[in-house]
Design a protein around this motif. Structure first.
Motif, PDB file in Angstrom:
ATOM      1  N   LYS A   1       1.028  -1.419  -0.008  1.00  0.00           N
ATOM      2  CA  LYS A   1      -0.004   0.020  -0.087  1.00  0.00           C
ATOM      3  C   LYS A   1       0.817   1.354  -0.014  1.00  0.00           C
ATOM      4  O   LYS A   1       1.832   1.573   1.020  1.00  0.00           O
ATOM      5  N   TYR A   2       0.486   2.142  -1.051  1.00  0.00           N
ATOM      6  CA  TYR A   2       1.338   3.369  -0.851  1.00  0.00           C
ATOM      7  C   TYR A   2       0.415   4.290  -0.849  1.00  0.00           C
ATOM      8  O   TYR A   2      -0.747   4.519  -1.211  1.00  0.00           O
ATOM      9  N   LYS A   3       1.009   5.473  -0.038  1.00  0.00           N
ATOM     10  CA  LYS A   3       0.231   6.800   0.033  1.00  0.00           C
ATOM     11  C   LYS A   3       1.174   7.841  -0.312  1.00  0.00           C
ATOM     12  O   LYS A   3       2.338   7.908  -0.168  1.00  0.00           O
ATOM     13  N   PRO A   4       0.554   8.967  -0.403  1.00  0.00           N
ATOM     14  CA  PRO A   4       1.290  10.359  -0.835  1.00  0.00           C
ATOM     15  C   PRO A   4       2.178  10.710   0.509  1.00  0.00           C
ATOM     16  O   PRO A   4       1.512  10.871   1.664  1.00  0.00           O
ATOM     17  N   GLN A   5       3.375  10.763   0.179  1.00  0.00           N
ATOM     18  CA  GLN A   5       4.424  11.402   1.227  1.00  0.00           C
ATOM     19  C   GLN A   5       4.455  12.738   1.227  1.00  0.00           C
ATOM     20  O   GLN A   5       4.733  13.613   2.239  1.00  0.00           O
ATOM     21  N   ASP A   6       4.315  13.280  -0.189  1.00  0.00           N
ATOM     22  CA  ASP A   6       4.524  15.037  -0.154  1.00  0.00           C
ATOM     23  C   ASP A   6       3.856  15.075  -1.521  1.00  0.00           C
ATOM     24  O   ASP A   6       3.719  14.206  -2.463  1.00  0.00           O
ATOM     25  N   GLU A   7       3.277  16.357  -1.927  1.00  0.00           N
ATOM     26  CA  GLU A   7       2.655  16.666  -3.106  1.00  0.00           C
ATOM     27  C   GLU A   7       2.844  18.272  -3.259  1.00  0.00           C
ATOM     28  O   GLU A   7       2.812  18.746  -2.240  1.00  0.00           O
ATOM     29  N   VAL A   8       3.210  18.559  -4.389  1.00  0.00           N
ATOM     30  CA  VAL A   8       3.380  19.882  -4.639  1.00  0.00           C
ATOM     31  C   VAL A   8       2.656  20.270  -6.078  1.00  0.00           C
ATOM     32  O   VAL A   8       2.617  19.422  -7.061  1.00  0.00           O
ATOM     33  N   SER A   9       1.860  21.325  -6.161  1.00  0.00           N
ATOM     34  CA  SER A   9       1.424  21.969  -7.348  1.00  0.00           C
ATOM     35  C   SER A   9       2.598  22.754  -8.098  1.00  0.00           C
ATOM     36  O   SER A   9       2.995  23.731  -7.547  1.00  0.00           O
ATOM     37  N   VAL A  10       2.739  22.495  -9.411  1.00  0.00           N
ATOM     38  CA  VAL A  10       3.701  23.147 -10.101  1.00  0.00           C
ATOM     39  C   VAL A  10       3.183  24.356 -10.910  1.00  0.00           C
ATOM     40  O   VAL A  10       4.002  25.181 -11.451  1.00  0.00           O
ATOM     41  N   SER A  11       2.012  24.572 -11.084  1.00  0.00           N
ATOM     42  CA  SER A  11       1.410  25.788 -12.009  1.00  0.00           C
ATOM     43  C   SER A  11       0.066  26.124 -11.525  1.00  0.00           C
ATOM     44  O   SER A  11      -0.796  25.234 -11.417  1.00  0.00           O
ATOM     45  N   LEU A  12      -0.164  27.266 -11.269  1.00  0.00           N
ATOM     46  CA  LEU A  12      -1.544  27.876 -11.232  1.00  0.00           C
ATOM     47  C   LEU A  12      -2.297  27.923 -12.470  1.00  0.00           C
ATOM     48  O   LEU A  12      -3.364  28.118 -12.454  1.00  0.00           O
ATOM     49  N   GLN A  13      -1.616  27.798 -13.704  1.00  0.00           N
ATOM     50  CA  GLN A  13      -2.446  27.916 -14.771  1.00  0.00           C
ATOM     51  C   GLN A  13      -2.707  26.313 -15.386  1.00  0.00           C
ATOM     52  O   GLN A  13      -3.190  26.051 -16.595  1.00  0.00           O
TER      53      GLN A  13
ATOM     54  N   ARG B   1      14.860   3.260  -2.055  1.00  0.00           N
ATOM     55  CA  ARG B   1      14.076   3.823  -0.994  1.00  0.00           C
ATOM     56  C   ARG B   1      12.574   3.548  -1.198  1.00  0.00           C
ATOM     57  O   ARG B   1      11.737   3.700  -0.180  1.00  0.00           O
ATOM     58  N   SER B   2      12.490   2.746  -2.326  1.00  0.00           N
ATOM     59  CA  SER B   2      11.002   2.401  -2.772  1.00  0.00           C
ATOM     60  C   SER B   2       9.984   3.423  -2.673  1.00  0.00           C
ATOM     61  O   SER B   2       8.871   3.591  -2.208  1.00  0.00           O
ATOM     62  N   LEU B   3      10.430   4.713  -3.403  1.00  0.00           N
ATOM     63  CA  LEU B   3       9.803   5.635  -3.715  1.00  0.00           C
ATOM     64  C   LEU B   3       9.300   5.982  -5.106  1.00  0.00           C
ATOM     65  O   LEU B   3      10.256   5.643  -5.899  1.00  0.00           O
ATOM     66  N   LEU B   4       8.222   6.315  -5.195  1.00  0.00           N
ATOM     67  CA  LEU B   4       7.608   6.511  -6.482  1.00  0.00           C
ATOM     68  C   LEU B   4       7.252   7.847  -6.784  1.00  0.00           C
ATOM     69  O   LEU B   4       6.803   8.611  -5.850  1.00  0.00           O
ATOM     70  N   PHE B   5       7.560   8.475  -7.773  1.00  0.00           N
ATOM     71  CA  PHE B   5       7.553   9.989  -8.211  1.00  0.00           C
ATOM     72  C   PHE B   5       6.376   9.928  -9.248  1.00  0.00           C
ATOM     73  O   PHE B   5       6.503   9.403 -10.548  1.00  0.00           O
ATOM     74  N   THR B   6       5.497  10.830  -9.328  1.00  0.00           N
ATOM     75  CA  THR B   6       4.505  10.814 -10.531  1.00  0.00           C
ATOM     76  C   THR B   6       4.018  12.417 -10.782  1.00  0.00           C
ATOM     77  O   THR B   6       4.076  13.057  -9.806  1.00  0.00           O
ATOM     78  N   GLY B   7       3.949  12.575 -11.923  1.00  0.00           N
ATOM     79  CA  GLY B   7       3.418  13.996 -12.440  1.00  0.00           C
ATOM     80  C   GLY B   7       2.498  13.794 -13.572  1.00  0.00           C
ATOM     81  O   GLY B   7       2.486  12.807 -14.100  1.00  0.00           O
ATOM     82  N   GLY B   8       1.491  14.560 -13.482  1.00  0.00           N
ATOM     83  CA  GLY B   8       0.559  14.443 -14.611  1.00  0.00           C
ATOM     84  C   GLY B   8      -0.464  15.513 -14.928  1.00  0.00           C
ATOM     85  O   GLY B   8      -0.039  16.764 -14.869  1.00  0.00           O
ATOM     86  N   GLU B   9      -1.592  15.344 -15.304  1.00  0.00           N
ATOM     87  CA  GLU B   9      -2.538  16.337 -15.994  1.00  0.00           C
ATOM     88  C   GLU B   9      -3.081  17.583 -15.038  1.00  0.00           C
ATOM     89  O   GLU B   9      -3.828  18.528 -15.664  1.00  0.00           O
ATOM     90  N   SER B  10      -2.796  17.246 -13.565  1.00  0.00           N
ATOM     91  CA  SER B  10      -3.446  18.223 -12.885  1.00  0.00           C
ATOM     92  C   SER B  10      -2.310  18.953 -12.425  1.00  0.00           C
ATOM     93  O   SER B  10      -2.445  19.888 -11.617  1.00  0.00           O
ATOM     94  N   GLY B  11      -1.067  19.014 -13.001  1.00  0.00           N
ATOM     95  CA  GLY B  11      -0.302  19.653 -12.642  1.00  0.00           C
ATOM     96  C   GLY B  11       0.452  19.573 -11.248  1.00  0.00           C
ATOM     97  O   GLY B  11       0.964  20.370 -10.678  1.00  0.00           O
TER      98      GLY B  11
END
Length: 410
Positions: A42-54, A367-377
């Motif tokens: 089971k994976y959960k978000p460890q951290d999240e950042v929004s990269v664009s207000l646009q 460290r078994s960390l996954l990083f994802t980026g996508g369509e919500s910025g």
């Protein structure tokens, strides 16, 4: 509701394209209890950042070898760079490379760290440039762009993808089809000059290219024409450089390098139709092949029409897993399955709380960390929750013991 959650909610409502499409009814093929039993990580978000207000898409992710720094390339050609806290798995703003100053619409076509360290970064854009930045200094340090050679057909002024080789000496760029040719353009990083062009091995847009992680001369390229080519780039002649060709009978979206238990190089391909194929690089044998419905069933979803195969990643024990999701409910479903044999996929991990349709991913196997980026910025760092840790250790240990026996010649 936090500011970040408000942003995510607004992004869900405002996004164009795939996230504005009406959902096709979909559901799991098993109960919630069975799902939890099968996807024991089971994976959960460890951290999240929004990269664009646009509401710009995150199209490309890159990290230095030690995963101390990560870069996110956006659909408007800007790049956000973060320091990663190795202990807490948190992203900290480090640097920002603004969008390309161009009268035309320009997007990112790739981001790569030049070498093992976290300081030098390459940014490719669809206007035909790859720019080199030293993050310790101001401004770009070099710019690579094709110049016409008299013995080569005209090359388009845009790029579709690029990569650098293992020692950081060579950049290779792929182009769209132009005058019935698709081009691989090579640059010498240290000399800051163009080296040569291949243009006879692909007949349509180059969509992905990847240098081998250890061998600086080995390059794999994929195209809309369905072909995956493997080159030895130290050969100046294109015919002599071409080592092997695989026909996926589809359109190539993404390539990756792997290593099997016999220490053989494997090249894998995710197609634009959501299929997965892999090949033994030297001998040319097909190692694995799964069509879109196969992987849809493996992540325990019903509708292949919703399915989205994102990437193939290497595990620390040498195994390979596929990261897949659906477009259902704005990308809510995100899961992974391990490739256990030529014809078998095993449920591996469930990523709970995903907020977007994912476009790119990175995996830190140590460290078994996954990083994802996508369509919500959004850039998300995924970590195993406490309930998955014990199972993970036992699973990795069992796999290593099994593969050690398989490798033994007696």
């Amino acid at each position: 509701m936090s500011d970040f959650n408000k942003y995510c909610e607004a992004a869900r409502e405002a996004l164009p394209d795939s996230e504005d499409e009406e959902d096709i009814g979909d559901e799991d093929t098993c109960s919630a209890q069975d799902l939890a039993a099968e996807f024991q990580l089971k994976y959960k978000p460890q951290d999240e950042v929004s990269v664009s207000l646009q509401r710009e898409y995150v199209l490309s992710l890159a990290a230095d070898q030690g995963f101390s720094r990560m870069a996110a390339g956006l659909s408007n050609s800007a790049v956000h760079i973060y320091n990663l806290d190795s202990g807490a798995g948190k992203l900290e703003n480090f640097s920002y490379l603004p969008p390309t100053d161009s009268p035309q619409s320009v997007s990112i076509c790739g981001v790569r760290f030049l070498d093992e360290g976290p300081h030098n970064i390459l940014v490719g854009t669809t206007d035909g440039y790859v720019r080199l930045y030293d993050l310790r200094l101001r401004g770009e340090q070099a710019r690579f762009k094709y110049t016409q050679h008299p013995n080569v057909p005209p090359v388009p002024k845009s790029l579709s993808c690029f990569d650098r080789n293992a020692n950081g000496r060579i950049i290779c760029c792929g182009t769209e089809q132009f005058h019935s040719n698709a081009f691989l353009v090579f640059f010498d990083v240290r000399e800051r000059q163009q080296m040569g062009v291949y243009f006879e091995s692909h007949e349509d847009d180059i969509t992905s290219l990847r240098f081998h992680a250890q061998n600086p001369d080995l390059l794999a390229t994929g195209s809309v024409d369905g072909l995956v080519n493997v080159f030895d780039v130290k050969e100046p002649d294109e015919d002599e450089a071409l080592l092997n060709t695989f026909n996926t009978e589809s359109s190539v979206a993404r390539l990756a390098w792997h290593r099997n238990v016999y220490d053989k190089d494997i090249i894998s391909c995710v197609t634009t139709t959501g299929d997965f194929k892999s090949y033994e690089c030297e001998e040319g044998d097909e190692v694995a092949s799964f069509e879109r419905p196969d992987v849809t069933a493996a992540i325990r979803r019903k509708k292949a029409a919703n399915f989205n195969l994102i990437n193939a990643h290497n595990q620390e024990d040498g195994g390979v897993f596929l990261l897949a999701g659906t477009n259902f409910n704005k990308g809510e479903i995100l899961r992974s399955v391990s490739v256990t044999s030529k014809n078998s996929l095993q449920p591996l991990a469930n990523f709970q709380g995903n907020k977007q349709i994912v476009r790119d991913s990175l995996f830190d196997s140590k460290r078994s960390l996954l990083f994802t980026g996508g369509e919500s910025g959004i850039v998300t760092v995924w970590a195993q929750d406490a309930s998955g840790t014990a199972f993970s250790s036992e699973k990795l240990k069992a796999r290593k013991e099994k593969k050690s026996r398989k490798q033994a010649p007696y």
